[in-house]
Design an enzyme around this catalytic site. Sequence first.
Site, PDB file in Angstrom:
ATOM      1  N   VAL A  63       0.816  -1.226   0.000  1.00  0.00           N
ATOM      2  CA  VAL A  63       0.000   0.000   0.000  1.00  0.00           C
ATOM      3  C   VAL A  63       0.848   1.274   0.000  1.00  0.00           C
ATOM      4  CG1 VAL A  63      -1.970  -1.128   1.139  1.00  0.00           C
ATOM      5  CG2 VAL A  63      -0.324   0.137   2.522  1.00  0.00           C
ATOM      6  N   SER A 141      -8.213   4.222  14.184  1.00  0.00           N
ATOM      7  CA  SER A 141      -7.862   3.782  15.538  1.00  0.00           C
ATOM      8  C   SER A 141      -8.473   4.768  16.523  1.00  0.00           C
ATOM      9  CB  SER A 141      -6.341   3.782  15.704  1.00  0.00           C
ATOM     10  OG  SER A 141      -5.997   3.642  17.070  1.00  0.00           O
ATOM     11  N   TYR A 154       1.257   8.458  14.541  1.00  0.00           N
ATOM     12  CA  TYR A 154       0.228   7.442  14.238  1.00  0.00           C
ATOM     13  C   TYR A 154      -1.165   8.055  14.442  1.00  0.00           C
ATOM     14  CZ  TYR A 154      -2.325   2.959  14.913  1.00  0.00           C
ATOM     15  OH  TYR A 154      -3.217   1.903  14.851  1.00  0.00           O
ATOM     16  N   ALA A 156      -1.949  11.190  14.301  1.00  0.00           N
ATOM     17  CA  ALA A 156      -2.171  12.183  13.240  1.00  0.00           C
ATOM     18  C   ALA A 156      -2.630  11.490  11.963  1.00  0.00           C
ATOM     19  CB  ALA A 156      -0.880  12.963  12.979  1.00  0.00           C
ATOM     20  N   LYS A 158      -4.046   8.474  11.663  1.00  0.00           N
ATOM     21  CA  LYS A 158      -5.362   7.844  11.833  1.00  0.00           C
ATOM     22  C   LYS A 158      -6.470   8.900  11.939  1.00  0.00           C
ATOM     23  CE  LYS A 158      -4.287   3.374  12.024  1.00  0.00           C
ATOM     24  NZ  LYS A 158      -4.637   2.471  10.887  1.00  0.00           N
TER      25      LYS A 158
END
Length: 248
Positions: A63, A141, A154, A156, A158
């Site tokens: 991805v 999350s 992370y 930021a 999500k």
Amino acid sequence: MKFEDKVALVTGGASGIGLCTVQSLAELGADVLLADINADAGEKAAADIRAKGGKVQFIRLDVTDKASIKAVRDQVLATKGRLDVLCNVAGWGHIQPFVDNDDAFIAKVMALNLNGPIELIRAFFPSMIEKKGGKIVNVSSDAGRVGSLGESVYSAAKGGLIAFSKSLAREGARYGINVNAICPGPTDTPLLKSEPEKFLEAFLKVIPMRRFGKPSEVADGIVFLASNRADYITGQVLSVNGGITMVG
Ligand SMILES: NC(=O)c1ccc[n+]([C@@H]2O[C@H](COP(=O)([O-])OP(=O)(O)OC[C@H]3O[C@@H](n4cnc5c(N)ncnc54)[C@H](O)[C@@H]3O)[C@@H](O)[C@H]2O)c1
């Protein structure tokens, strides 16, 4: 929930929440593409599900790589003719003080959790518009809703994925495309198990249900939002988390 005649693609389908999503969609009759960077685990998981009667095919996907996304898009549309369900489950993070995050770490977290899902949706959205329908479920999350100590970048990424989902939901509605986000709390997968024991113990103390989520429980939320039972739900964020956060 009906998935017969539906073509679904699940990123991160070789492990944890993604694998449970693939299993559940296959049980419900979907034609599933298990997309993952880990070919060994992905091929094995797909073969196991096929042995139980499910219609699942492994497709290698990174991805974080636009060429890989384009190749997958071209292959899926050439062989299946359309994509009805896209579940962006692949993601990654690691608990670490922000001051210790280096360039490579930040780039990886943003690429896997935000840019990757955006690029994948960008690849398939025009075909969904053409077919006048689609279900997109993005796995964010709780960190993206309320923040999480040691997971600033992370969170930021999500949180960005949630905002992206809401905005795209407005754009997709006129074409019959639903876009929603799922926010797992701490869930019993290889990703969670890779964190130090002291963090896992701290999480358990603040989860009202006093246990981690099972990946199948998060998959249940994803599959619901991907199904015909969620036709009138778009732009929403569903936490599956044993009550660790309760966002109004
Ligand atoms: N487990 C948790 O506690 C938890 C909590 C909140 C959010 N999440 C989110 O749920 C999602 C699934 O997490 P999990 O716990 O099941 O993780 P996991 O590590 O068990 O599975 C992740 C899968 O993604 C694949 N993957 C990694 N890099 C990839 C890439 N570049 N391209 C394609 N596939 C790639 C891996 O090979 C693996 O199969 C992630 O987005 C994660 O951020 C998990």
